[in-house]
Structure formats: C-alpha cells, structure tokens
Design an enzyme around this catalytic site. Sequence first.
Site, short mmCIF file in Angstrom:
data_model
loop_
_atom_site.label_atom_id
_atom_site.label_comp_id
_atom_site.label_asym_id
_atom_site.label_seq_id
_atom_site.Cartn_x
_atom_site.Cartn_y
_atom_site.Cartn_z
N SER A 59 0.81 -1.21 0.00
CA SER A 59 0.00 0.00 0.00
C SER A 59 0.84 1.27 0.00
O SER A 59 0.31 2.36 -0.17
CB SER A 59 -0.94 0.01 1.20
OG SER A 59 -0.21 0.01 2.40
N HIS A 99 1.49 3.92 7.00
CA HIS A 99 0.91 4.83 6.00
C HIS A 99 1.36 6.26 6.27
O HIS A 99 1.99 6.56 7.28
CB HIS A 99 -0.61 4.75 5.99
CG HIS A 99 -1.15 3.59 5.21
ND1 HIS A 99 -2.48 3.28 5.15
CD2 HIS A 99 -0.53 2.65 4.44
CE1 HIS A 99 -2.65 2.21 4.39
NE2 HIS A 99 -1.48 1.81 3.97
N ASP A 125 -7.66 6.34 4.93
CA ASP A 125 -7.73 5.10 5.70
C ASP A 125 -8.97 4.94 6.56
O ASP A 125 -9.01 4.02 7.39
CB ASP A 125 -6.49 5.01 6.61
CG ASP A 125 -5.23 4.72 5.82
OD1 ASP A 125 -5.37 4.32 4.65
OD2 ASP A 125 -4.14 4.89 6.37
#
Lengths: 182, 179
Positions: A59, A99, A125
């Site tokens: 990701s 992230h 998210d």
Amino acid sequence: MSLLSMIGVSDEIRRMSFRQIAFQVLNFLMIVASALMIWKGLMVLTGSGSPIVVVLSGSMEPAFQRGDLLFLTNYEKDPVNIGDIVVFKIDGRDIPIVHRVIKFHQKEDGTMKILTKGDNNSVNDRGLYAPGQFWLDRKDIVGRARGFVPYVGWLTICMNDFPRLKYFVLGTLGLFVVLRRE
Amino acid sequence: MYSLWTRLHAIFAFTLSSLTAMTFLFFLSTAFHQYTTDVKLGTGKVVVKSVPDYTVSRDELDLGVITFDIDANLTDLFNWNVKELFVYLAAEYQTKDNQINQVVLWDKIIQRGQSGIVSAKNVHSKYYFWDDGRGLRQTPVKLSLNWNVIPNAGLLPNFAGQGEHTFIFPAEYAKGARA
C-alpha cells in the site's frame, strides 16, 4: 586401587565435560540475552515499542515494497506532521499499518486528530479504522519511519510464512552454538 | 578442515558483511545532504463553502475550494541515493478551535528516471480541503510544496521548498453545491 584410579579418571573427565557443557550452555544463553538486550535497548533509545518493522503490504508502493525494513522512532516531544510516514495500530487489528499522514489537527490542550493514507491507495484510511473511528490519536501511533533498508525483511516474512523453516534455522543455529568446540 | 562447507560459509559471511558495510557507506554518503530548491506557488480561485462531510457526520463543515499553480524543478534533488520523491502541497492555518491545522491538498510521486519538473496551472486540489470545524472564513492559509525523500537505503527526511504562498479565504460562503 585400579578401580579408584579409574573412578578418579572418569571423575576428571566428567568434571571436564561438565565444565565444557556448562560453558556451552552459558555461551548460548549469552547470545540469547544479548539479542534481547539489543532489542530492549533499541526500544529505550527510540522510544518506540517496535523500533524495527517489516513492510508487509504494497500500500506504500513505489516507496516501500513488501519485505523492506523500516526503523522507527516515537519520541513524545517530536511533533506529528503531514507527510510523515507513521506506523499505527487499530483496535481489533493485530498487524500495525505503515501509511502517510495527510491531515493533522491539534487543539491547544494537545488533543490530536490524525488522518492517514497509503501512497498506493486511492482513498484515505477511514475504511481501515475501527467502526466509528474517523481519526487516529497520538496514542495509536507506534512510531514514525526514520530509516529504510530494502529486502532485509524477507527473512522474517519467510520465517513467519513457513514456521518449519523458522524452527529449522533456529534449531541449526542453536546446535552450532552448543556443539561448537573451542 | 577446508571442506566445501567451510569455504561456502566463509564466502557467504564475507559477502554479507561487505554488503552491509557498503550499504552503510551508501547511507552515510547522503545522510547530511540538504534537499532544498526554489518553488513558485500561486492561487487562482479561492472560495469557501459550507457543506456536510458525510464520511464524518451530517454537520456542515467549512470546505475550501481553490485552484493553484505550482512551478518547480526538482531534477537536481536526485542523487545516487534517491529512489523516489513524494511531493505534496501542504496547507497550514490556525483556527479558533485548533492551534495547528495541516492538510495535504495535492501530491505527486516522482520516481528515479522520471521528469523532475512539477508544473501545475489552475489545478483543483486532489483531496478535499475540509476544515475540522467552521474556521476557514477570513483565515490566512500558508501553502508550501514539500517532499519526502525515499532513499535506496538510508534516512527518510522531509524538506520544504523555498517559496511559500499565503492567501486568505473570503468572509462569505459561496453558493452552489460544487464548483
């Protein structure tokens, strides 16, 4: 007489080998203890509960690939900023997520609202957070990525995916340490 | 003594330690490098609306709608230990409710070998510029272009481009759903 001397000799051998065995066992324990010490020492130095993490998903591609290694710090005084890559934990999920922070609000009393997104994801998210959770808090953040080394994490990924390999590697290493004569 | 096994083991250990040492030197070679350059930023349309962000709640929040220009050349920032630049346009402002507000409006990934020229004219933001409450009207907002350096191996620093742009949102909400 000969019996006594025989006992004496075998005693000597037994004592020797006992010392040797004890030495090998202590040597082994020493290695385990130093590994633990380095890990716990890193925790103290970085302020993070997991100072080194392995990237498990794509990701954050193309920045991070599966198997890359990240070094984290989590100093209380360091401000959170957008653009930082953070590792956070969500209630009900075992695996922490790596992230990037894309939104950040802080009140005067220090309360924070943090929103993250994966570079390779098209949306933020909120879908990954716990139901009803719209923001991350400071306490959700395990650490911030400070250093990067590629590929090294594949070792732990392989060991986790194939537990037998893990036992095999650990077993062989342990045997080598115990059986090595020096 | 010198069996195949010990030779293989020696080669493996030597390869591993030399690779580690080389990676470490590689990291040291760029560890203190300053990745800064000049950036030109500007804004076109600047409007604030009152719209509910249904992903959070039904309450109406302030939504900034702006168009902006970016002109920067990041080609010189690439060296042998830069794999990627993650370039992002940041908006920073203060409101009555929040001491610090930071929002990413736009981003771009520049990988090694791609053009380092960042040029945008009259572009809408990639992500919604929602305030955390109703604090955007008459608020000065500082725009800056930043980048996160992703190395082949080493540190992950953030740098801000030299050249900020500040604009102020109008006092009145604009009419209409989207623009």
